[in-house]
Structure formats: C-alpha cells, structure tokens
Scaffold this active site. Structure first.
Site, PDB file in Angstrom:
ATOM      1  N   LYS A   1      -4.271   1.258  16.453  1.00 18.70           N
ATOM      2  CA  LYS A   1      -3.001   1.977  16.633  1.00 18.70           C
ATOM      3  C   LYS A   1      -3.042   2.894  17.847  1.00 18.70           C
ATOM      4  O   LYS A   1      -2.068   2.986  18.580  1.00 18.70           O
ATOM      5  CB  LYS A   1      -2.641   2.781  15.381  1.00 18.70           C
ATOM      6  CG  LYS A   1      -2.138   1.911  14.240  1.00 18.70           C
ATOM      7  CD  LYS A   1      -1.458   2.730  13.149  1.00 18.70           C
ATOM      8  CE  LYS A   1      -1.008   1.817  12.010  1.00 18.70           C
ATOM      9  NZ  LYS A   1      -0.474   2.569  10.867  1.00 18.70           N
TER      10      LYS A   1
ATOM     11  N   LYS B   1      -1.557 -11.159  10.912  1.00 12.05           N
ATOM     12  CA  LYS B   1      -0.972 -10.883   9.596  1.00 12.05           C
ATOM     13  C   LYS B   1       0.494 -10.496   9.745  1.00 12.05           C
ATOM     14  O   LYS B   1       0.896  -9.923  10.761  1.00 12.05           O
ATOM     15  CB  LYS B   1      -1.755  -9.790   8.868  1.00 12.05           C
ATOM     16  CG  LYS B   1      -1.550  -8.396   9.404  1.00 12.05           C
ATOM     17  CD  LYS B   1      -2.002  -7.332   8.405  1.00 12.05           C
ATOM     18  CE  LYS B   1      -1.430  -6.003   8.856  1.00 12.05           C
ATOM     19  NZ  LYS B   1      -1.338  -4.977   7.873  1.00 12.05           N
TER      20      LYS B   1
ATOM     21  N   LYS C   1       5.141  -5.221   9.794  1.00 12.35           N
ATOM     22  CA  LYS C   1       6.415  -4.686  10.287  1.00 12.35           C
ATOM     23  C   LYS C   1       6.314  -4.299  11.744  1.00 12.35           C
ATOM     24  O   LYS C   1       7.311  -4.179  12.427  1.00 12.35           O
ATOM     25  CB  LYS C   1       6.867  -3.499   9.444  1.00 12.35           C
ATOM     26  CG  LYS C   1       5.880  -2.357   9.452  1.00 12.35           C
ATOM     27  CD  LYS C   1       6.343  -1.217   8.592  1.00 12.35           C
ATOM     28  CE  LYS C   1       5.211  -0.259   8.324  1.00 12.35           C
ATOM     29  NZ  LYS C   1       4.376  -0.590   7.190  1.00 12.35           N
TER      30      LYS C   1
HETATM   31  P1  ATP Z   1       1.650  -1.694   9.836  1.00 16.29           P
HETATM   32  O1  ATP Z   1       2.134  -2.832  10.634  1.00 16.29           O
HETATM   33  O2  ATP Z   1       2.282  -0.372  10.220  1.00 16.29           O
HETATM   34  O3  ATP Z   1       0.165  -1.626   9.646  1.00 16.29           O
HETATM   35  P2  ATP Z   1       2.137  -3.191   7.454  1.00 16.29           P
HETATM   36  O4  ATP Z   1       3.330  -4.035   7.672  1.00 16.29           O
HETATM   37  O5  ATP Z   1       0.797  -3.828   7.577  1.00 16.29           O
HETATM   38  O6  ATP Z   1       2.242  -1.922   8.385  1.00 16.29           O
HETATM   39  P3  ATP Z   1       1.525  -1.261   5.401  1.00 16.29           P
HETATM   40  O7  ATP Z   1       2.563  -0.252   5.074  1.00 16.29           O
HETATM   41  O8  ATP Z   1       0.395  -0.867   6.253  1.00 16.29           O
HETATM   42  O9  ATP Z   1       2.268  -2.543   6.029  1.00 16.29           O
HETATM   43  O10 ATP Z   1       0.937  -1.908   4.099  1.00 16.29           O
HETATM   44  C1  ATP Z   1       1.366  -1.732   2.774  1.00 16.29           C
HETATM   45  C2  ATP Z   1       0.546  -2.628   1.862  1.00 16.29           C
HETATM   46  O11 ATP Z   1       0.824  -3.991   2.085  1.00 16.29           O
HETATM   47  C3  ATP Z   1      -0.965  -2.482   2.033  1.00 16.29           C
HETATM   48  O12 ATP Z   1      -1.611  -2.559   0.797  1.00 16.29           O
HETATM   49  C4  ATP Z   1      -1.316  -3.656   2.908  1.00 16.29           C
HETATM   50  O13 ATP Z   1      -2.648  -4.024   2.791  1.00 16.29           O
HETATM   51  C5  ATP Z   1      -0.352  -4.712   2.386  1.00 16.29           C
HETATM   52  N1  ATP Z   1      -0.023  -5.691   3.415  1.00 16.29           N
HETATM   53  C6  ATP Z   1       0.635  -5.448   4.562  1.00 16.29           C
HETATM   54  N2  ATP Z   1       0.776  -6.589   5.279  1.00 16.29           N
HETATM   55  C7  ATP Z   1       0.183  -7.560   4.564  1.00 16.29           C
HETATM   56  C8  ATP Z   1       0.006  -8.966   4.759  1.00 16.29           C
HETATM   57  N3  ATP Z   1       0.469  -9.584   5.823  1.00 16.29           N
HETATM   58  N4  ATP Z   1      -0.636  -9.661   3.813  1.00 16.29           N
HETATM   59  C9  ATP Z   1      -1.079  -9.061   2.708  1.00 16.29           C
HETATM   60  N5  ATP Z   1      -0.955  -7.747   2.452  1.00 16.29           N
HETATM   61  C10 ATP Z   1      -0.324  -7.004   3.367  1.00 16.29           C
END
Ligand code: ATP
Ligand code: LTN
Length: 336
Positions: A114, A197, A200
């Site tokens: 980040k 992965k 968002k």
């Molecule tokens: P950022 O992009 O800001 O890291 P994010 O979209 O990965 O955000 P988070 O808010 O960090 O989402 O994650 C919330 C939860 O969802 C966490 O437990 C994370 O591990 C899970 N998660 C997020 N993206 C995935 C994914 N692609 N597959 C499985 N689990 C996910």
C-alpha cells in the site's frame, strides 16, 4: 464446553462488498456464528488509513453493516458494531504500538504494497500501525479464532507475536488467537486479471463483482470475463487462470465439487459456463441486495442495532483493557 470466541472485521471502504469479501469472509462468518461466540466489526478506524470522504465514509459504514446482516449475520446471535463506537480499540492499539518493533511493522507486506501504491506523501503513520490496531481489535475480545482471507495471515501472525510478548512480559493476559482461513477457494480472482485477487482497489472495475451492483452489470462483467484460447473446460490455475477462477466461483457458491461442475460443462463452450455462472451469482446476490436496501430504508432501526452491538462490545473490551492497564502499571481506580 464454552464456545470459542471469534472476531473479524471488514473496512467500510467501498459502496458495496464484493464477491471476494463474500466468499473469503462473510459466508464463513455466518456459519461460524452458530458454533462460536462471534463478534463482527465494521472497522472504520482502519478505513481512514486510505483516502476517504467523511459523508461517504458514514454511508459506507452503514451499508457495510447492512450487508453483514443481509448476508446472514444475526445481531442477536453475534455482536455486530462499528469500531469507532468502542474507544478501547484505540486505547489498546497505543499500548501495543509501544511493544511493536519498527522493523517488525515495516515487514508487513500489506504495508509495503500500500505504501508503494499510495506514494510517500500519502503514506501515513496510521497506515504503518494499521496491523497494530488490528491486533488490538482481536486481543480486546480474547478471540480464539479470526476468520479472514489468506491475505491477512501475516497480520494474524503479528497479533500472536504481540499477545505472546505481552503475556511473557507482564503475565498471562491475552488469548493467543489463531487465524481461521478457509482452504477451498479462499481466494476469488479478478475477472479481467485472473492472477490477481479480486479487490476493490483493482485498477479496472470490470473484474470486480459487487453484491449491490444491478443484475445487468454483474451479468455483463461475467460474460466479458477473461478466459483463454484453448476452449477446454478444466481447472489449471497456472495455464488457465481465468477459466479456473470461473469454475472455482461456481463451486464455492453452489457448494458443489469442482469435478462435478467441470463434468457438467465439459465439451461445452465458455459462453455456457459463463451463462451458468451469471445465474449462480445472481441467485446469491439478489436476496442480499434486497435485504440490504430494506435495512437501509430504516436507518433508525439500523442505528439502534449498531448501538446495541457497541454497548455489548464495549463491556467486554473494557474488561480486557482494565486488565491490561493493571498489568502495565496504569492506575485503574478512575478507569471505567
Ligand atoms: P483492499 O483492496 O483495500 O485490500 P479488499 O477488497 O481486499 O480490500 P478487504 O476489506 O481488505 O477487501 O477484505 C475484507 C475481507 O475479505 C478479508 O477477510 C479479506 O481477506 C477478504 N477478501 C478480500 N478479497 C478477497 C478475495 N479476492 N478472495 C477471498 N477473500 C477476500
Ligand atoms: N485488515 C483486515 C480488516 C480487519 C480485521 C480486524 C480482520 C481489521 N481488524 C480484526 C480480522 C480481525 C482486512 O483488511 N481484511
């Protein structure tokens, strides 16, 4: 036997949760609230480590809470609340921060990623200590298990290290938590860039399936998902990441074995696989979307549920904080 204590949270950093959040986190949370003493938090204090707008943050916080409930988190079974409503999070984070090495925090890969993405100007001390606040969240509730996606492994490890460090310096105080990371399809990948992965913060929106998107938007994104040229329906994460991801999503949402889905679509085109997936995803998202809208239509009731959650959470968090203060030599007479 007493039920294991479970704690987890998500940042209210988007207008809608996405399929990765749903599969990697929410579905587990819903299952686990039956077996455990579950505490689920909308971690808005973590969310302000990235760019945000106050009004939008407030809205996203409520929408995130509504989506938890809509997906099946029962505010009577679980404790559901907003992090900033419970001051003990920030209080414990300060204490844990004094026990975290600078180098130790600097090794967190999420911070490295980040800070590189944000650039030097936008990389704050808050972003650096993000994992310390996360450790405080978990340790305040003496959580046994922390259901998260596998990108959070390193943060859970740090939490364990800090709990052990505190316990060995000041006496047995914290439960040392374990990550609870689902094995099957723990990761959902971006539809346009299936080696990354689903997130968002992806560069393009086209690979992201959002729960609250209208059905036609979701359909379009699935139909345009990146596949490959060989036309064969099989799982091969290396050679065929796009098709493997579609099959993986299908399997995890229907609860059917991958082999079974491969067998169903074998010999048919990618178009058929995608059409099938559109139906599966919509069957999952539609009821959650409707319920979320209903909940957001009655703000008073939603706020009441969250206030009730915060009160229950604060009671437990404050008990741990009092113990911590006692252990480290803070006078506790005047504390709540
Ligand atoms: P950022 O992009 O800001 O890291 P994010 O979209 O990965 O955000 P988070 O808010 O960090 O989402 O994650 C919330 C939860 O969802 C966490 O437990 C994370 O591990 C899970 N998660 C997020 N993206 C995935 C994914 N692609 N597959 C499985 N689990 C996910
Ligand atoms: N860092 C986590 C969100 C989070 C969390 C927590 C998860 C903050 N505090 C405590 C579990 C327990 C994330 O980005 N998914």
């Amino acid at each position: 036997m007493t039920k294991p204590v479970l704690f987890s949270g998500m940042q209210p950093s988007s207008d809608s949760l996405h399929l990765g959040n749903y599969v990697g986190a929410l579905t587990n949370w819903v299952k686990l609230q039956e077996e455990g003493d579950a505490i689920y938090c909308v971690v808005n204090q973590h969310a302000i480590t990235s760019k945000f707008e106050p009004e939008q943050l407030r809205e996203r916080t409520l929408t995130t809470a509504a989506q938890y409930i809509a997906a099946g988190i029962d505010p009577d079974k679980s404790i559901l609340y907003v992090q900033s409503d419970v001051p003990a999070h920030a209080q414990l984070a300060w204490i844990l921060g004094t026990m975290t090495g600078f180098g130790e925090a600097g090794r967190m890969t999420q911070f490295k990623d980040k800070s590189q993405r944000f650039g030097a100007e936008a990389t704050t001390v808050g972003l650096f200590t993000y994992p310390v606040l996360m450790a405080a969240d978990i340790l305040l509730f003496q959580a046994d298990q922390v259901p998260v996606g596998d990108d959070q492994r390193q943060h859970i490890e740090l939490t364990r290290t800090l709990a052990e460090r505190f316990n060995s310096r000041y006496g047995e105080t914290f439960t040392v938590p374990e990550g609870f990371i689902p094995e099957v399809s723990a990761r959902v990948y971006d539809l346009q860039e299936p080696t990354a992965k689903m997130s968002k913060s992806a560069a393009s929106d086209a690979g992201l399936l959002r729960i609250l998107d209208p059905a036609n938007v979701t359909k379009k994104k699935i139909m345009r998902a990146v596949t490959d040229a060989d036309g064969e329906i099989r799982v091969d994460r290396e050679a065929k990441p796009g098709v493997s991801n579609l099959l993986g999503i299908h399997s995890v949402l229907t609860g059917r074995a991958l082999d079974e889905i491969v067998a169903e679509y074998e010999g048919r085109g990618y178009g058929d696989l995608k059409k099938g997936l559109v139906e599966v995803v919509e069957a999952t998202f539609a009821p959650i979307r409707e319920r979320t809208e209903e909940l957001l239509g009655d703000r008073g009731e939603l706020m009441r549920l969250l206030a009730q959650g915060a009160e229950r959470a604060a009671e437990r968090a404050d008990a741990t904080l009092r113990l911590v203060h006692e252990r480290i030599g803070f006078p506790i007479g005047a504390a709540r």
